[in-house]
Design a protein around this motif. Structure first.
Motif, PDB file in Angstrom:
ATOM      1  N   UNK A 172       0.807  -1.227   0.000  1.00 34.09           N
ATOM      2  CA  UNK A 172       0.000   0.000   0.000  1.00 34.09           C
ATOM      3  C   UNK A 172       0.839   1.275   0.000  1.00 34.09           C
ATOM      4  N   UNK A 173       2.152   1.136   0.181  1.00 33.75           N
ATOM      5  CA  UNK A 173       2.984   2.327   0.304  1.00 33.75           C
ATOM      6  C   UNK A 173       2.953   3.139  -1.004  1.00 33.75           C
ATOM      7  N   UNK A 174       2.801   4.444  -0.889  1.00 32.36           N
ATOM      8  CA  UNK A 174       2.722   5.373  -2.036  1.00 32.36           C
ATOM      9  C   UNK A 174       1.634   4.943  -3.032  1.00 32.36           C
ATOM     10  N   UNK A 175       0.538   4.410  -2.535  1.00 30.44           N
ATOM     11  CA  UNK A 175      -0.486   3.826  -3.416  1.00 30.44           C
ATOM     12  C   UNK A 175      -0.924   4.774  -4.530  1.00 30.44           C
ATOM     13  N   UNK A 176      -1.268   6.019  -4.192  1.00 33.84           N
ATOM     14  CA  UNK A 176      -1.807   6.935  -5.199  1.00 33.84           C
ATOM     15  C   UNK A 176      -0.723   7.371  -6.182  1.00 33.84           C
ATOM     16  N   UNK A 177       0.468   7.619  -5.708  1.00 37.50           N
ATOM     17  CA  UNK A 177       1.560   8.023  -6.604  1.00 37.50           C
ATOM     18  C   UNK A 177       1.978   6.864  -7.511  1.00 37.50           C
ATOM     19  N   UNK A 181       9.383  -0.041   5.133  1.00 32.65           N
ATOM     20  CA  UNK A 181      10.182  -1.200   5.544  1.00 32.65           C
ATOM     21  C   UNK A 181       9.700  -2.477   4.859  1.00 32.65           C
ATOM     22  N   UNK A 182       8.389  -2.674   4.851  1.00 33.97           N
ATOM     23  CA  UNK A 182       7.855  -3.906   4.290  1.00 33.97           C
ATOM     24  C   UNK A 182       7.960  -3.953   2.771  1.00 33.97           C
ATOM     25  N   UNK A 183       8.102  -2.801   2.119  1.00 39.04           N
ATOM     26  CA  UNK A 183       8.373  -2.813   0.681  1.00 39.04           C
ATOM     27  C   UNK A 183       9.789  -3.323   0.423  1.00 39.04           C
ATOM     28  N   UNK A 184      10.699  -3.107   1.347  1.00 36.25           N
ATOM     29  CA  UNK A 184      12.065  -3.611   1.201  1.00 36.25           C
ATOM     30  C   UNK A 184      13.160  -2.582   1.387  1.00 36.25           C
ATOM     31  N   UNK A 185      12.772  -1.353   1.729  1.00 31.54           N
ATOM     32  CA  UNK A 185      13.789  -0.307   1.921  1.00 31.54           C
ATOM     33  C   UNK A 185      14.454  -0.446   3.299  1.00 31.54           C
ATOM     34  N   UNK A 186      15.768  -0.332   3.314  1.00 28.44           N
ATOM     35  CA  UNK A 186      16.537  -0.320   4.555  1.00 28.44           C
ATOM     36  C   UNK A 186      16.947   1.098   4.948  1.00 28.44           C
ATOM     37  N   UNK A 187      16.821   2.048   4.023  1.00 25.61           N
ATOM     38  CA  UNK A 187      17.217   3.431   4.320  1.00 25.61           C
ATOM     39  C   UNK A 187      16.436   4.389   3.424  1.00 25.61           C
ATOM     40  N   UNK A 188      16.239   5.596   3.930  1.00 25.80           N
ATOM     41  CA  UNK A 188      15.695   6.698   3.142  1.00 25.80           C
ATOM     42  C   UNK A 188      16.705   7.841   3.231  1.00 25.80           C
ATOM     43  N   UNK A 189      17.083   8.390   2.094  1.00 26.33           N
ATOM     44  CA  UNK A 189      17.998   9.522   2.038  1.00 26.33           C
ATOM     45  C   UNK A 189      17.199  10.757   1.626  1.00 26.33           C
TER      46      UNK A 189
END
Length: 205
Positions: free
Chosen positions: A39-44, A83-91
């Protein structure tokens, strides 16, 4: 123990990304902390404003955004989705305070670097989707191609990210020091233990 984060990037050329956009409100009805990755960033994603579903971005570990990320409401679901999408970091250039705290508690590294570095990383990833970024949590350095930048982490945040601790885990890791502190306090003072029987207190010298 995780001292470095290495992986491909997903560029997001947007500033001021709020948590309502990261995890839209219609996906907040669940009672558990699972199932938010899709569901992350669903609309975008539906309107093609972020390339999460591009096969070339599959398995990417780092999201690179713009000047401000994770502002707005305090919903932790936004971090769960990332996190559940698979990202370990956000810059990003900077982060909302509560969002950054939620990131650390969930094992996602919020890495704040100057806007010019964010822009250079996004341009690199857009030109070469296979380009990898290396984030050194110990030294506070990130590198990708010819791009390099320094970032700051407090000692506590660095330890939590490296050792995979949330706030509860961090507290329990200090159990021995807490017990020692409690034993040193006079019996008439408030205590964090349920019962402070003077007969059970161990003398500490």
């Amino acid at each position: 123990m995780r001292q470095t984060i290495v992986g491909r990037m997903v560029p997001l050329s947007r500033d001021s990304v709020d948590t309502d956009t990261i995890m839209p409100q219609e996906f907040l009805k669940g009672t558990s902390a699972t199932g938010f990755g899709e569901s992350v960033f669903h609309h975008w994603r539906s309107s093609g404003q972020i390339a999460l579903d591009d096969p070339l971005r599959a398995g990417a570990k780092v999201l690179v955004a713009g000047k401000s990320f994770g502002t707005g409401s305090s919903r932790e679901h936004a971090v769960w989705g990332i996190k559940q999408w698979g990202f370990d970091a956000v810059v990003a250039g900077e982060f909302g305070d509560i969002f950054a705290s939620n990131c650390v508690n969930n094992g996602v590294a919020p890495i704040a670097v100057p806007d010019a570095a964010c822009r250079a990383l996004r341009e690199l990833s857009e030109t070469d989707p296979s380009a990898e970024i290396r984030i050194d949590l110990v030294r506070g350095q990130l590198t990708a191609g010819r791009v390099a930048a320094h970032f700051e982490l407090t000692p506590i945040v660095r330890r939590m990210l490296i050792e995979g601790l949330d706030e509860i885990g961090l507290t329990t890791s200090m159990e021995a020091a807490i017990i020692t502190h409690e034993n040193l306090r006079p019996v008439w003072m408030p205590s964090t233990v349920e019962s402070k029987d003077p007969q059970q207190i161990t003398e500490v010298k």
